[in-house]
Design an enzyme around this catalytic site. Structure first.
Site, PDB file in Angstrom:
ATOM      1  CG  ASP A  65      26.630  10.516   8.779  1.00 59.86           C
ATOM      2  OD1 ASP A  65      26.333   9.528   8.072  1.00 59.86           O
ATOM      3  OD2 ASP A  65      26.342  11.686   8.461  1.00 59.86           O
ATOM      4  CE  LYS A  75      24.584  15.922  13.832  1.00 58.96           C
ATOM      5  NZ  LYS A  75      25.262  15.908  12.568  1.00 58.96           N
ATOM      6  CG  MET A  91      15.224  12.508  10.040  1.00 62.36           C
ATOM      7  SD  MET A  91      16.102  14.011  10.535  1.00 62.36           S
ATOM      8  CE  MET A  91      15.548  15.186   9.329  1.00 62.36           C
TER       9      MET A  91
HETATM   10  N1  SAH Z   1      20.938  13.879   3.826  1.00 58.03           N
HETATM   11  C1  SAH Z   1      20.080  12.718   3.887  1.00 58.03           C
HETATM   12  C2  SAH Z   1      19.020  12.829   4.947  1.00 58.03           C
HETATM   13  C3  SAH Z   1      19.566  12.798   6.335  1.00 58.03           C
HETATM   14  S1  SAH Z   1      18.291  12.840   7.550  1.00 58.03           S
HETATM   15  C4  SAH Z   1      19.448  12.513   2.494  1.00 58.03           C
HETATM   16  O1  SAH Z   1      19.549  13.378   1.640  1.00 58.03           O
HETATM   17  O2  SAH Z   1      18.838  11.465   2.298  1.00 58.03           O
HETATM   18  C5  SAH Z   1      18.094  11.147   7.933  1.00 58.03           C
HETATM   19  C6  SAH Z   1      16.785  10.611   7.408  1.00 58.03           C
HETATM   20  O3  SAH Z   1      16.904  10.331   6.022  1.00 58.03           O
HETATM   21  C7  SAH Z   1      16.369   9.296   8.002  1.00 58.03           C
HETATM   22  O4  SAH Z   1      15.741   9.462   9.249  1.00 58.03           O
HETATM   23  C8  SAH Z   1      15.406   8.793   6.963  1.00 58.03           C
HETATM   24  O5  SAH Z   1      14.174   9.435   7.062  1.00 58.03           O
HETATM   25  C9  SAH Z   1      16.069   9.252   5.709  1.00 58.03           C
HETATM   26  N2  SAH Z   1      16.888   8.183   5.089  1.00 58.03           N
HETATM   27  C10 SAH Z   1      18.208   8.160   4.920  1.00 58.03           C
HETATM   28  N3  SAH Z   1      18.604   7.032   4.288  1.00 58.03           N
HETATM   29  C11 SAH Z   1      17.497   6.321   4.055  1.00 58.03           C
HETATM   30  C12 SAH Z   1      17.225   5.072   3.422  1.00 58.03           C
HETATM   31  N4  SAH Z   1      18.199   4.317   2.899  1.00 58.03           N
HETATM   32  N5  SAH Z   1      15.936   4.652   3.352  1.00 58.03           N
HETATM   33  C13 SAH Z   1      14.930   5.401   3.857  1.00 58.03           C
HETATM   34  N6  SAH Z   1      15.141   6.587   4.460  1.00 58.03           N
HETATM   35  C14 SAH Z   1      16.392   7.041   4.568  1.00 58.03           C
END
Ligand code: SAH
Length: 485
Positions: A257, A279, A390
């Site tokens: 994704d 998505k 998020m």
């Molecule tokens: N499964 C993922 C989260 C998915 S939800 C995990 O465990 O990290 C998506 C959210 O994750 C984004 O909106 C943001 O808040 C956070 N996120 C994902 N990658 C990031 C990054 N490199 N730096 C900061 N926030 C991040």
């Protein structure tokens, strides 16, 4: 090729090591571990020899003497490991005169064989040589290869070895090869490597029936595939786990994704199909389509890697996907990843828990629809750390909720944008100013908000306070300017 790599069977053979120091001990240990009997020729043995395991020690004979050619009687290999070049030369000459392979430690010119750098996952053994020219390089290569080899590789080789005879009785010659190819890099292997031999037995039975079916009607059923739900971490490929790398090297198809950067996809098998399944917000039908696609591909016999940002089970719908796969009887392996909260905390130097500051931490989604249910009084306690995922579009709402639940304007807060990725930016402040900072600097997703007393501990250098003009907030190569707190 200056040397031919071969594996010597030394069980119960006599070998001679001349020398009694630490270097000699290392060679003695290798030889003993390979089952050889070892005669150590040296006026005295170093005290460290006493640390040899008793079972190995029993195969060691000490001849307390200066070296003479007569010590080589009956030997199939000789090692000279003294720090005296004259003795080493005498050993080498005597051995070569008798056609006995000889190794002189750190002297390829006096040696007729050399010791490689070894990875021992017995019965699997990997040997790396540099022809004696760069042993340190060989050791480095060993470390790199070692990282790619699963820890339970030896168990896998033993498991497959144990099945060999039965399989050969049940499958014809043609079917066998394809069968072993599937088994060594499919569901059976992944189960053994995960330590689940009962699961491996089941998968093996399935492969076996599929192989029989195939034998009869070549265009018919295919062996069943499997799905790996892999956490890709926050973005830096070096933050992938070893298992994630191993499975990415094995998958036939990669479903990824938006959060998974190209640098990570590059680590996957070169000829694997890559399918983007990101998505858009609110596209509920897409999740359903992804599930169906995964199940379809696995039923077609494909090994499918479902690559998700961070950890698959943290705000990633990995739980639902795993359930659906279970319901469809598709073997599924979940590989944890570094979740964004942890990646962001490291990037900012914020300890999520620390004595005297915070005893617990909550990961919470800042997504509008889920916010009402949160326990705001708990999240507003500065002795508790809250990490909002998020949440960047909901910042003002989050701040006012926390304030309404009793948090002070001075309550520390940090935003980490693009943690571990090029262009990473970090802003530090308080509930009073963090939303304004985000607006001024145009902070965007992906980002997390960390609130609680620990946020004040963010590393000055990571935040960019110490050098406001230089691009020091991000990893090397970071393009954007830092954000001052
Ligand atoms: N499964 C993922 C989260 C998915 S939800 C995990 O465990 O990290 C998506 C959210 O994750 C984004 O909106 C943001 O808040 C956070 N996120 C994902 N990658 C990031 C990054 N490199 N730096 C900061 N926030 C991040």
């Amino acid at each position: 090729m200056d040397y031919l790599p071969v594996f010597l069977r030394l069980a119960d053979q006599t070998t001679v090591v001349v020398g009694g120091g630490g270097v000699a001990l290392r060679k003695v240990t290798w030889l003993l571990q390979a089952g050889a009997r070892v005669t150590a020729v040296a006026p005295a043995l170093d005290a460290q020899f006493a640390s040899l395991e008793p079972a190995l020690r029993a195969q060691l004979t000490h001849v307390s003497a200066a070296f003479s050619a007569s010590h080589l009687a009956g030997a199939v290999a000789v090692v000279a490991a003294t720090d005296d070049r004259e003795t080493n030369t005498a050993v080498s000459l005597a051995a070569r005169a008798r056609n006995i392979p000889v190794n002189v430690v750190d002297d390829a010119s006096l040696s007729t064989f050399i010791f490689p750098a070894i990875i021992d996952r017995s019965p699997v053994i990997v040997a790396i040589g540099s022809g004696g020219s760069a042993p340190v390089l060989a050791r480095r290569i060993r470390a790199q290869i070692e990282a790619l080899l699963p820890a339970r590789l030896g168990a896998l080789a033993r498991y497959l070895g144990g099945q060999r005879l039965a399989i050969h009785q049940r499958l014809g010659k043609l079917a066998r090869r394809a069968f072993w190819e599937r088994v060594t890099a499919g569901a059976v292997a992944t189960r053994v490597l995960a330590g689940d031999e009962a699961g491996a037995d089941l998968a093996l039975q399935r492969e076996l029936s599929a192989a029989r079916l195939l034998g009869r009607e070549p265009t018919g059923a295919r062996a069943i595939g499997e799905v790996y739900l892999i956490g890709a971490g926050p973005g830096d490929p070096d933050l992938l786990t070893l298992r994630a790398l191993q499975l990415l090297q094995q998958a036939d198809v990669i479903l990824h994704d938006r959060l998974v950067p190209a640098a990570i996809l590059e680590r996957a098998r070169r000829d694997a199909r890559r399918i983007f399944v990101g998505k858009g917000r609110g596209d509920a039908g897409q999740q359903e389509r992804i599930l169906n696609l995964m199940i379809q591909l696995a039923r077609d016999g494909q090994r499918v890697a479902r690559l998700k940002g961070g950890d698959p089970l943290v705000f990633g719908r990995g739980g639902e996907e795993a359930q659906a796969l279970r319901a469809a009887a598709i073997p599924c392996q979940i590989v944890p990843g570094v979740t964004a909260a942890l990646g962001a905390a490291s990037a900012a130097g914020v300890p999520l828990t620390q004595r005297g500051h915070a005893r617990s931490v909550t990961f919470v989604t800042g997504h509008d629809s889920n916010m009402a249910a949160a326990d705001w009084a708990f999240l507003a306690d500065p002795a508790h750390t809250a990490v909002f995922y998020m949440g960047i579009g909901e910042l003002t709402r989050i701040v006012s909720r926390l304030r309404a639940a009793g948090a002070q304007p001075s309550h520390p807060a940090v935003i980490v944008e693009r943690a571990s990725l090029p262009g990473q930016r970090i802003a530090r402040g308080t509930l009073a100013d963090i939303a304004a900072q985000a607006a001024t600097h145009g902070l965007e997703p992906p980002a997390v908000l960390i609130v609680g007393a620990v946020a004040a501990l963010a590393d000055d250098e990571a935040v960019g306070l110490l050098a406001p003009a230089a691009a020091v907030t991000g990893p090397a190569g970071s393009a954007r300017a830092p954000v001052a707190a």
